[in-house]
Design an enzyme around this catalytic site. Sequence first.
Site, mmCIF file in Angstrom:
data_model
loop_
_atom_site.group_PDB
_atom_site.id
_atom_site.type_symbol
_atom_site.label_atom_id
_atom_site.label_comp_id
_atom_site.label_asym_id
_atom_site.label_seq_id
_atom_site.Cartn_x
_atom_site.Cartn_y
_atom_site.Cartn_z
ATOM 1 N N HIS C 149 0.839 -1.204 0.000
ATOM 2 C CA HIS C 149 0.000 0.000 0.000
ATOM 3 C C HIS C 149 0.873 1.252 0.000
ATOM 4 O O HIS C 149 1.801 1.321 0.804
ATOM 5 C CB HIS C 149 -0.831 0.114 1.306
ATOM 6 C CG HIS C 149 -1.903 -0.888 1.461
ATOM 7 N ND1 HIS C 149 -3.176 -0.675 1.028
ATOM 8 C CD2 HIS C 149 -1.902 -2.107 2.039
ATOM 9 C CE1 HIS C 149 -3.927 -1.726 1.327
ATOM 10 N NE2 HIS C 149 -3.179 -2.623 1.934
ATOM 11 N N TYR C 207 -16.418 0.603 5.730
ATOM 12 C CA TYR C 207 -14.978 0.828 5.822
ATOM 13 C C TYR C 207 -14.280 -0.500 6.104
ATOM 14 O O TYR C 207 -14.611 -1.187 7.064
ATOM 15 C CB TYR C 207 -14.715 1.841 6.928
ATOM 16 C CG TYR C 207 -13.267 2.196 7.088
ATOM 17 C CD1 TYR C 207 -12.461 2.471 5.985
ATOM 18 C CD2 TYR C 207 -12.696 2.270 8.350
ATOM 19 C CE1 TYR C 207 -11.130 2.805 6.140
ATOM 20 C CE2 TYR C 207 -11.365 2.615 8.516
ATOM 21 C CZ TYR C 207 -10.586 2.865 7.398
ATOM 22 O OH TYR C 207 -9.265 3.196 7.560
ATOM 23 N N HIS C 222 -8.604 10.271 15.729
ATOM 24 C CA HIS C 222 -7.395 9.752 16.366
ATOM 25 C C HIS C 222 -6.401 10.889 16.489
ATOM 26 O O HIS C 222 -5.989 11.453 15.479
ATOM 27 C CB HIS C 222 -6.813 8.598 15.541
ATOM 28 C CG HIS C 222 -7.694 7.393 15.526
ATOM 29 N ND1 HIS C 222 -8.538 7.092 14.487
ATOM 30 C CD2 HIS C 222 -7.885 6.417 16.459
ATOM 31 C CE1 HIS C 222 -9.208 5.985 14.764
ATOM 32 N NE2 HIS C 222 -8.838 5.553 15.946
ATOM 33 N N HIS C 228 -3.723 3.195 15.563
ATOM 34 C CA HIS C 228 -5.032 2.629 15.251
ATOM 35 C C HIS C 228 -4.917 1.781 13.992
ATOM 36 O O HIS C 228 -3.954 1.887 13.244
ATOM 37 C CB HIS C 228 -6.069 3.742 15.070
ATOM 38 C CG HIS C 228 -5.674 4.791 14.077
ATOM 39 N ND1 HIS C 228 -4.730 5.759 14.349
ATOM 40 C CD2 HIS C 228 -6.095 5.044 12.814
ATOM 41 C CE1 HIS C 228 -4.585 6.539 13.308
ATOM 42 N NE2 HIS C 228 -5.389 6.131 12.354
#
Lengths: 263, 263, 263, 263, 263, 263
Positions: C149, C207, C222, C228
């Site tokens: 990613h 999500y 956050h 997270h």
Amino acid sequence: MENEAFFSSDGDIMIVPQLGKLSIMTEFGQLEAEAWHIVVIPRGIKFAVSVDGESRGYYTEVFDGHFKIPDLGPIGTNGSANARDFEIPKAKYFDQTDDFRIVQKYLGKFFEYTIPHNIFDVVAWHGNYYPFRYDCHHFNTIGSISYDHPDPSVFTVLTCQTPDAGLAAIDFAIFPPRWLSMEDTFRPPYYHRNTMNEFMGNVAGTYDAKEKGFAPGASSLHSCMSAHGPEAEVLEKASTCDLKVNIFVMKIIFSLKKLEKGA
Amino acid sequence: MENEAFFSSDGDIMIVPQLGKLSIMTEFGQLEAEAWHIVVIPRGIKFAVSVDGESRGYYTEVFDGHFKIPDLGPIGTNGSANARDFEIPKAKYFDQTDDFRIVQKYLGKFFEYTIPHNIFDVVAWHGNYYPFRYDCHHFNTIGSISYDHPDPSVFTVLTCQTPDAGLAAIDFAIFPPRWLSMEDTFRPPYYHRNTMNEFMGNVAGTYDAKEKGFAPGASSLHSCMSAHGPEAEVLEKASTCDLKVNIFVMKIIFSLKKLEKGA
Amino acid sequence: MENEAFFSSDGDIMIVPQLGKLSIMTEFGQLEAEAWHIVVIPRGIKFAVSVDGESRGYYTEVFDGHFKIPDLGPIGTNGSANARDFEIPKAKYFDQTDDFRIVQKYLGKFFEYTIPHNIFDVVAWHGNYYPFRYDCHHFNTIGSISYDHPDPSVFTVLTCQTPDAGLAAIDFAIFPPRWLSMEDTFRPPYYHRNTMNEFMGNVAGTYDAKEKGFAPGASSLHSCMSAHGPEAEVLEKASTCDLKVNIFVMKIIFSLKKLEKGA
Amino acid sequence: MENEAFFSSDGDIMIVPQLGKLSIMTEFGQLEAEAWHIVVIPRGIKFAVSVDGESRGYYTEVFDGHFKIPDLGPIGTNGSANARDFEIPKAKYFDQTDDFRIVQKYLGKFFEYTIPHNIFDVVAWHGNYYPFRYDCHHFNTIGSISYDHPDPSVFTVLTCQTPDAGLAAIDFAIFPPRWLSMEDTFRPPYYHRNTMNEFMGNVAGTYDAKEKGFAPGASSLHSCMSAHGPEAEVLEKASTCDLKVNIFVMKIIFSLKKLEKGA
Amino acid sequence: MENEAFFSSDGDIMIVPQLGKLSIMTEFGQLEAEAWHIVVIPRGIKFAVSVDGESRGYYTEVFDGHFKIPDLGPIGTNGSANARDFEIPKAKYFDQTDDFRIVQKYLGKFFEYTIPHNIFDVVAWHGNYYPFRYDCHHFNTIGSISYDHPDPSVFTVLTCQTPDAGLAAIDFAIFPPRWLSMEDTFRPPYYHRNTMNEFMGNVAGTYDAKEKGFAPGASSLHSCMSAHGPEAEVLEKASTCDLKVNIFVMKIIFSLKKLEKGA
Amino acid sequence: MENEAFFSSDGDIMIVPQLGKLSIMTEFGQLEAEAWHIVVIPRGIKFAVSVDGESRGYYTEVFDGHFKIPDLGPIGTNGSANARDFEIPKAKYFDQTDDFRIVQKYLGKFFEYTIPHNIFDVVAWHGNYYPFRYDCHHFNTIGSISYDHPDPSVFTVLTCQTPDAGLAAIDFAIFPPRWLSMEDTFRPPYYHRNTMNEFMGNVAGTYDAKEKGFAPGASSLHSCMSAHGPEAEVLEKASTCDLKVNIFVMKIIFSLKKLEKGA
């Protein structure tokens, strides 16, 4: 003001006298100032002001940057406020051992202490960080010589730049006497709004966007993006009067930006 | 010029017509140009020029940067050459399958090849890299409205900046009709020398630093730091004549810098 | 909302509708917005919002910089949010002389005043400072087409840069439908922490890092450097499911930075 | 190549092997390279190349800047060529006192001299100026995962920036195997022209814009703003074939800019 | 401090031990520190400090930028604090599933939460954002080798730059043992004032501008532009003593700027 | 040299006398120069040099930038070459109407013309573009006062920066008398190579890396990345001699970079 001095740790100070004469003693020597003058005292420099009779004026302090001549772009190496016209004091010496009180402004609060001699005891100095005076009569005013008005930034004398490219903490601009000979153009300032907060004071003369009610010594403030401009009466008069070449009288305007960013 | 087009891989081209009308076909459409116009063809864009009768003008090519409106500094967001006055062609289409010759200039040499259709076959386009025309009558001339002359850079229309901050490869400046009303000032340009090489052409009118011998279509070149200015006769006349507010006629001057840095 | 308008002197406003249709009248004309749209109103521009039935969405105001398309680096001149897809209103005119109330937000406080005519009386305008709408369906999503990613910054639509190089006051990013076909890669977002504070809202869909409990209209925050990521259940499922090429549904996430720097 | 070394005072060298194995001895140790590898030897570093059988490849030298990973913009801190995948040699020592010939390239000319010992006598080193190898299999390819093609700059491995912001002397880009799954998009590269001169070589596989006649080891050059793209036959085929997700084979393309600026 | 960790979302932390040994556990491994060491924990990194007996030292947190080696200007690529002397921890692993308390500092306030395992469970790491230790014995001190004192900035170890060019949020400087052999020069620091607020601590030895009353562990603060320097007694002694080459003992001084700009 | 003057349109000139006295007449007045002085004549300024007996020295011309004091980094606002020590001529007037010959160097060629009066007829001047003299005895030498050698850049007097950040066209550095008292350090310059081409001249004294064969007036040139350093004999001697604090004699070294970029 005897045996006393003041300095600000928070930023540069600009003084714009409107009425009366100021005698400003600094660590670098003495500066005399009256209407049409501006005086800048850099951050941390000790000074004391004496007045002679009634006096009035404008005062500002800036927390970012220093007052500098703006980069003039296509105007070139000369024009607007020329470097050679800024006046720098000569060292002046007091040989006194009396108690001397010093007041410091630091992070918006005042502190004081006493020393056993006059702080203004400098016999000579060398460097490039000093107070100065500028006489606005020397301003080399630039404007349109064809049609239309440039932005008022064209009248900038000194600016305090921030690290945001193109964003000044303060621009100090004046509207001095000048020849307005552009064609096919409404002559008073146009209706407008700024991202800069605009504080304006009148040092001398009549302001052409507000011919009444803005006497010398008065001031106005337009906050960020509040629209303002000539009144209906002024619009009417300027739209119909004869377009002869004429001279306008002096006004001094200084706009404040980022006033929310104090120490 | 039929069934032919030209492009330069070496840099942007500026054309300044002085006599006659040019019809310039480009991949983006057609531009008509005559005296008071300037036309810019960016690097690599194919074009063909047709003339109608006698024609004459100035042409330059720049190997660094692109022609852009200069950052105006205190002049602000409007003034000098306003972005809205630059004219962009509309797509125009030729549906021809004849042989078509293309000449390329690359690293200072010419190359050519033939394709089996008209290269000007664009039916629509989108983007921000295109040829344009500017009519110098629109120039919003800025100058002194108090005393003294600003540097001639104040008349800059377009500039090609280099990575040296403040150093242009070319500045294109004009001396258009304008009101000179500054006080206590010798009116013609002062005697001077530049680090920029200065090439000047006369598109129309009389040049006030050289009233004779510099007719429209003429040109002059002063190399880096060669001093030049008004002749003794001009000095005498301008020093003694009546200082009435007046209008000057048009001249177009373009200065070259870094001309030694070709492809 | 009739005969009323609002403007903020403190910064640019972004509106992200999630439910219902908004009709936003501005000095530059009218913008209609619903889910998948974002609307930006620049600092100081007056506007009024009308809703039609139930409506819900996200709203933010930024005190530094302006919302701009980020410099795309190697992605080049096109990709992500393309300039051509931003929609600008056309002037719209109300000729009313009723009392009209204007509310200003300035340095975090509210001020109001009344004028004797409708402020939305602009018959035409020219310039480059205006409100706009963007439809996120147009987003040209970039991602890995090999393995792994990229950082979520690859999904940035608009950014408000600060003078700290590389530091944004706000990045607005979206997670739109897209093809994830990279090899040897765990598909949901990885566990991470940011120096940017991350505020996330769900405009539509599910999500993939939190499949339950984060319905459209929900939001999460956050703070700076709080870790997270996907829950254990998501980790388990994504690690064992069949790796077929698939399409994900839409989410809009916007992260806040320097939220401590208010007016 | 025994008892000999070479160095260039003119710039960084990049070697792209296509056929055969190279053994490159440098002052910092030894690098082995073959197809899919690239090797960079910085300006002034001495090296010697040994080949094992038939060998072929591409070689370039750059006179401005150094080969660096580009600033990735929104792609973020990882992606494209990851810093961790660049391989650095370990010191290797020859203790020989035979005559050793050194050839220097300086301002485009060759010079030579002899020293009485092997120049590759470094037992250990420390610093951040060294030759390196990169295996293009590690390239983390980024591309569209929605629709359309990004600019080919998205495939940049290394760049040599010039002081002109955004202008590279050389960009080295590759077209590696990757998943093209964007929708509604013509798959081969589109017809285009660049301001960068584009030199392309084929290291392995078939190039989808030119399926025949561009075998591994071949090369092509398109000069500044010369248009090029897929042939009519490729256009026809790619416009009508079934749009299944597929993998393309590898090509390495490197474009040259400012090639006129040699030493 | 067991089963507990702390992190600050507000900025980088610097710890300067003066007495005792600190054992600092971080997510990246363990750092031991005592007098002459400095330790930096970047924003958001969790850590826990254990002491062994009596301990004392200095601590600061900076809200702008990160601690970096300054650009050395003419000093070149080596000198002052050399990059190679900064020590980075190796990963260290605790496999515990007890409750673990984490305290976060965010916008100047404290928050806490509990997780069911030891946060220090990192078995390996990769990256360039980590805590580090520097031993000031390694400082390569630069100074005058002819006459006069350079500015104390010559002793800068680490700096946190702001976007104002030349303006640091914090400079951390030391006055380590060094040879003062300049000629015709008064040896102790001269009387001066700074725009930077100057906080000074003594880690070891005697400070030559204040020989008495500034023992190790002491600290002093001079606010922006408050003048300070050697006492009359020191002036007298240093003006009359024999000018032999000598070594001074260690002091660590760190100056604070923009302390008004907290979170 | 009577009734003659010279100027270069190609760049700034630096003159470093080694033997004899030079009397340099310029448009701004007269400068006297001999060994230990350097004189800089900016691009385009006319001058004439008279010698008194035998004379010898070094001369260079630079095509990029101007000679400036480098930004000193942590060295601060004073140190190295102090601005106050540069000496500027006073206007000097010749009232002569004889023929006067002027030679211009432009793009590497010479041109000449004659005017009917002495060009040195300036009675007063104002500005910041002028020739100057610097006496190297004033150089405030900075160096290591702990261990090791800094890079020779620490001895830079003047630099001509290019738009490549950190890349100078010329650095002019000197190796003046100074105290070398660093510990555990080999005293002569170490063996090294530069990307800058290094031209060295000896104005006075003995060079410690080459004690014989490099007399005053001699010069050497090491091209880009050609290694050089002390001879074996010097290594032997400096490694075994007694390490007493000592003073070295003067040498002037100037390195050339980008010499390939002439006009």
